[in-house]
Motif scaffolding. Structure first.
Motif: not given
Length: 202
Positions: A15-18, A115-125
């Motif tokens: 996902s992208c949190k912009v 999983r290098t996006c700092p805001l990425s989580t296992e709960n991402d779609k």
């Protein structure tokens, strides 16, 4: 989990949190000839204007060029710091299209989710790799072939680069990055220029 090999049909947490995290501390986003043409046209710049304003030559990796970074946080020059969105999102470089996926084998469309996006989580779609790569104007699908040909040519150029004369180097850089018409078919021009580069090399 990070080492799981993903195909185009695989689904993974993306996902992208912009935010602007992946656009900071840059200066290393390399551009292919197709990127230069598409982004120049999208920004309504001439190729010369785009190259002078937005790019620099990559040291120790001739003849590659990369997007400039600005400010103390070295933010990518294409990042709109008011919105955190890319100014050329619809034609952004393939490196940015793939993030945070890392290619294992582009020929066969195999990737790893780093999983290098700092805001990425296992709960991402969970999103299919295909949707992630092609939801934005089909950039990956559209440019994959020319990208692979670019990598192949670079592998031919770089071992020979230091033995070339300065005039030959300049001719190659012009053919790769400058000698194009933004009103004509991009891929056809690029492939023609690649042939001319090989004539210089061999």
């Amino acid at each position: 989990m990070n080492n799981e090999i993903l195909t185009m049909k695989s689904k993974t947490n993306l996902s992208c949190k912009v935010c602007d995290r992946c656009c900071k501390y840059r200066g290393d986003i390399k551009l292919t000839p197709i990127n230069i043409l598409e982004i120049s046209k999208f920004l309504k710049n001439s190729i010369k204007e785009f190259l002078e304003k937005y790019t620099h030559e990559v040291e120790n990796e001739p003849p590659e060029i990369a997007l400039n970074a600005i400010g103390e946080e070295r933010v990518c020059i294409l990042n709109n710091q008011d919105t955190n969105r890319c100014k050329a999102h619809k034609v952004k470089p393939i490196q940015c299209v793939m993030f945070p996926l890392m290619p294992v084998d582009i020929n066969n469309d195999l990737f790893v989710n780093m999983r290098t996006c700092p805001l990425s989580t296992e709960n991402d779609k969970k999103v299919s790799v295909n949707k992630w790569l092609n939801s934005n104007n089909n950039i990956y699908k559209r440019n994959k072939n020319i990208y692979l040909k670019w990598i192949e040519l670079l592998e031919e150029i770089q071992p020979k680069w230091n033995s070339l004369h300065s005039e030959q180097k300049e001719n190659i850089k012009n053919l790769l990055f400058k000698n194009y018409n933004l009103k004509k078919n991009f891929e056809k021009q690029i492939l023609e220029n690649f042939k001319e580069v090989r004539k210089i090399l061999y």
